[in-house]
Design an enzyme around this catalytic site. Structure first.
Site, PDB file in Angstrom:
ATOM      1  N   GLU A 485       5.677   2.176  -3.909  1.00 44.52           N
ATOM      2  CA  GLU A 485       5.316   2.440  -2.303  1.00 44.52           C
ATOM      3  C   GLU A 485       3.666   1.706  -2.160  1.00 44.52           C
ATOM      4  O   GLU A 485       3.301   1.821  -1.185  1.00 44.52           O
ATOM      5  CB  GLU A 485       5.274   3.850  -2.137  1.00 44.52           C
ATOM      6  CG  GLU A 485       6.775   4.233  -2.073  1.00 44.52           C
ATOM      7  CD  GLU A 485       6.858   5.751  -1.814  1.00 44.52           C
ATOM      8  OE1 GLU A 485       7.917   6.140  -1.427  1.00 44.52           O
ATOM      9  OE2 GLU A 485       5.765   6.575  -2.277  1.00 44.52           O
ATOM     10  N   LYS A 587       2.436   1.923  -8.354  1.00 44.91           N
ATOM     11  CA  LYS A 587       2.645   3.621  -8.131  1.00 44.91           C
ATOM     12  C   LYS A 587       3.368   3.956  -9.194  1.00 44.91           C
ATOM     13  O   LYS A 587       3.126   5.125  -9.801  1.00 44.91           O
ATOM     14  CB  LYS A 587       2.903   3.891  -6.704  1.00 44.91           C
ATOM     15  CG  LYS A 587       3.222   5.454  -6.520  1.00 44.91           C
ATOM     16  CD  LYS A 587       3.381   5.499  -5.099  1.00 44.91           C
ATOM     17  CE  LYS A 587       3.307   7.293  -4.989  1.00 44.91           C
ATOM     18  NZ  LYS A 587       4.166   7.661  -3.677  1.00 44.91           N
TER      19      LYS A 587
END
Length: 753
Positions: A485, A587
């Site tokens: 993300e 991430k």
């Protein structure tokens, strides 16, 4: 090395502390959360605590739509963002000793000790104040899901005569911190007193979105040495006052039992009220010891199958047990209407709603550690919501079904553009769970019926969401967000493209095996799916030998995380979002997530090149990240990295790795510690219905052992100076151990390779 915050003691079966963490009280509350799948509570003190903390009690499936609004430029956006809401606070008491209230944030207390016993889900704390030893014990019953039990013991330790007063509350004047902020959720529909307690019947306030209002009935009753001297209703709360005198060397007990019923189970208020009274009456005949023993026996049954035993590291042992305990406190499959929220019943972040975490991370654990009906209920949860998933797709102007990123009802209720519209890979995880269940259990009944209905609609979505590039004569998927993300609105995410074509292929094969004319899949439609499968574009780099995360990724400044100033970490708490998006930092597993899902499709060389390239760029700021890296590292022989990632996932909350556990526990990622041991260290694989193991033993450990259910068998795997596999229940089974085929009839033993 990542800074950790460890405020709780190390014990294989307990979470302990010998001080009240005034500055870290929110973290301590998260770590001592308890629940029973029906309701849960942060480890709040029952007594007054005037310091900073997060009061939180939650009932599974009870929620409220956020008042967030968006403008016309976001056509197709969800109308609201669903949020789990604080339920009535029924733990609260005010304690007075000799007419002076005990405030645990300011009182001079001695001999404080806090302990969460993971063997039976009982939270206990005790302290001495003003000459009285106070012991508080609580549990949420797994034998009677609507029941919460609070027991207080008061012991005179200084020789003076003391008066003890307890004001016991059910408080409807509560609010959330994460969303809707100071908004009150509950309207008092009715309240009253009984000979031995009081109750509140409340309903969520009306909302402008047509979401059903929830009704909740909470009733408190008492056993023990105290008499009720006053009962009042004040400021949205019923308050029962109980008084008694405490002579020297004497002990007083007060047991508060709270039952909670909701409109999720009762359509009619009178029926709910009668059921509440009947339940309370039936419990009045049951002693505390009987309730306690039922709790202990219930948890013992769960642990008999689920426990992972580790020799040589109490830290590792505590970590895996803590995660399993909190998972089963959140969800044990009894209610097919429920799913597993990322924070479970321990906080409000992520809205308490359902994400793709369940299908990607939780399903493998529940398949092995619970009856298959538990996972079956998770699949049924999504099947029930197929019409809503079709609605979500129509909102985007697309065919088929788009399962939501965040939901309570199946309708998307997330309000961030890059998630709602772009993180569509979650659709593939729903399909993968059907495959995983079918492949693991060997039972194709669900696939042939409800499963195919879901698969066909997901396949139709992907076939409509792709677009054809005339220039390259290939199909592509633009404008997406992958699992990473920290990249939004990118083109041709390798993982998303891979999942899309896999769904089309798996659905086509299932239809060939189990024709379903009523699903109206035409020959032309199947032909189009095959064309997409054949011509899908996958970004790759031949020189590096890797699958490229998405178009343009290799044009970034690919500086490894190790070269960053540690002060920058975690990035999401130190960098602007703009800077994060422009960086190369990942991430969580993205390309590696796909390699994990479809590990039998890729060679060890391909896995190694991709792992070596992407892991150094990964900041692991998603709680879902370390476990996938641990599993792949173990397969590649990177034992130290596998253990490092296990420790991070196992103690993510206990050591507050990401500096956010104060908001609640990372429930869905807690499956990762089990996955890292079983699919990582033990290398359990089930590709194509073939069960195999290739264990290694971490250097710092003396051994580990775990059980799994697999196709009607119960196996125990023990790894120490050798590998032992015991068939405890079921018929003989063919296994592969270190590439050797065996037929397991009772026990097999070999050396660790």
């Amino acid at each position: 090395m990542k800074q950790i915050t460890r405020i709780m003691g190390i014990d294989p079966w307990k979470i302990t502390a010998n001080k009240i963490e005034i500055e870290q009280r929110r973290l301590q509350e998260s770590l001592t959360s308890i629940g029973n799948g029906y309701m849960g509570m942060r480890g709040n003190f029952a007594e007054t605590f005037s310091g900073d903390h997060h009061q939180g009690t939650y009932v599974a499936g009870v929620w409220y739509p956020d008042k967030t609004r968006v403008g016309w430029w976001k056509n197709g956006y969800p109308e609201y963002f669903g949020k789990a809401i604080n339920a009535l606070d029924f733990a609260k008491i005010r304690l007075f000793i000799d007419q002076k209230e005990v405030d645990l944030a300011t009182a001079e207390v001695e001999n404080f000790e806090l302990s969460l016993n993971m063997k039976n889900g009982v939270l206990t704390y005790h302290y001495i104040v003003a000459g009285v030893r106070v012991t508080a014990e609580r549990f949420f019953s797994i034998a009677t899901q609507e029941l919460a039990v609070f027991k207080f013991t008061f012991e005179n330790v200084d020789g003076d005569l003391h008066s003890v007063r307890v004001e016991s509350f059910i408080n409807a004047n509560v609010h959330n911190e994460d969303s809707n902020y100071a908004e009150n959720f509950w309207e008092i529909y009715d309240h009253g007193t009984t000979e031995n307690g009081s109750y509140i019947l409340s309903q969520t306030v009306p909302n402008p979105f047509g979401v059903d209002q929830f009704t909740l009935l909470a009733r408190q009753e008492y056993l023990g040495d105290f008499d009720i001297t006053q009962q009042i209703f004040e400021d949205g709360a019923v308050i029962d006052t109980l008084d008694e005198v405490l002579p020297f060397s004497e002990t007083l007990t007060l047991e508060k039992r709270v039952t909670v019923l909701t409109s999720r189970d009762y359509d009619d208020l009178s029926v709910m009220t009668n059921a509440s009274v009947a339940l309370t009456d039936s419990l009045s005949e049951v002693t505390y010891d009987e309730l306690f023993n039922a709790q202990t026996e219930g948890w013992a049954t769960r642990w008999e199958l689920a426990d992972v035993q580790i020799e040589g590291s109490d830290e590792a042992q505590q970590g895996i047990r803590f995660n399993l305990f909190q998972l089963f406190s959140t969800y044990y499959g009894e209610d097919e209407r429920l799913n597993i929220g990322p924070k479970g019943l321990t906080g409000e972040k992520y809205g308490g709603a359902t994400y793709w975490d369940t299908e990607a991370y939780a399903v493998p654990l529940y398949l092995a550690l619970a009856d298959t009906s538990v996972t079956h209920n998770l699949l049924k949860y999504r099947h029930h919501q197929l019409p809503q998933a079709q609605h979500n797709a129509r909102q985007q102007g697309l065919k088929g079904a788009l399962y939501p990123m965040v939901t309570f009802t199946g309708v998307e209720c997330h309000n961030e553009w890059e998630i709602t519209f772009e993180e569509i890979h979650r659709n593939g995880a729903i399909a993968y769970a059907i495959y995983n269940y079918t492949n693991y259990t060997g039972d194709e009944t669900y696939l042939a019926h409800e499963g195919l209905e879901v698969l066909v609609e997901i396949a139709r979505f992907w076939a409509d969401r792709v677009h054809y590039s005339k220039r390259k004569d290939q199909y592509m998927i633009h404008g997406v967000t992958g699992p990473n993300e920290y990249e939004n609105n990118i083109n041709n995410n390798w993982y998303t493209n891979t999942l899309a074509t896999w769904v089309l292929k798996y659905t086509s094969e299932a239809l060939s095996k189990y024709p379903r004319p009523e699903l109206n899949v035409s020959a032309d439609e199947l032909e189009k799916w095959q064309e997409i499968i054949t011509k899908m574009y996958y970004p790759q780099d031949e020189e590096l030998g890797i699958f490229v995360q998405h178009d343009g990724f290799l044009d970034k400044d690919l500086t490894p995380v190790a070269e960053l100033d540690p002060k920058n970490l975690p990035l999401n708490q130190n960098w602007s979002w703009d800077r994060v998006l422009r960086s190369p930092y990942i991430k969580q597993a993205d390309v590696l997530q796909g390699i994990y899902f479809f590990g039998n499709k890729y060679s060890l060389d391909e896995k190694r090149k991709n792992f070596d390239f992407y892991e150094p760029l990964t900041v692991h700021e998603s709680s879902l990240s370390p476990s996938i890296h641990s599993i792949l590292a173990a397969e590649l022989g990177y034992d130290e990295k596998a253990v490092e990632m296990y420790e991070r996932t196992a103690r993510l909350d206990l050591d507050n790795y990401n500096n956010d556990t104060k908001d609640g526990l990372h429930i869905t990622s807690m499956t990762g510690s089990w996955l890292a041991i079983v699919q990582g260290f033990a290398q359990m694989k089930t590709w194509d219905g073939q069960l195999s193991f290739a264990p290694f033993l971490p250097k710092a450990w003396k051994g580990y052992a775990f059980h799994i259910n697999y196709r009607g068998r119960l196996l125990k795997i023990t790894v120490n100076d050798s590998v032992t596999i015991d068939l405890l229940k079921g018929t003989p089974i063919d296994l592969i151990i270190y590439d050797h085929q065996i037929n397991l009839t009772d026990q097999y033993k070999c050396s660790v390779s």
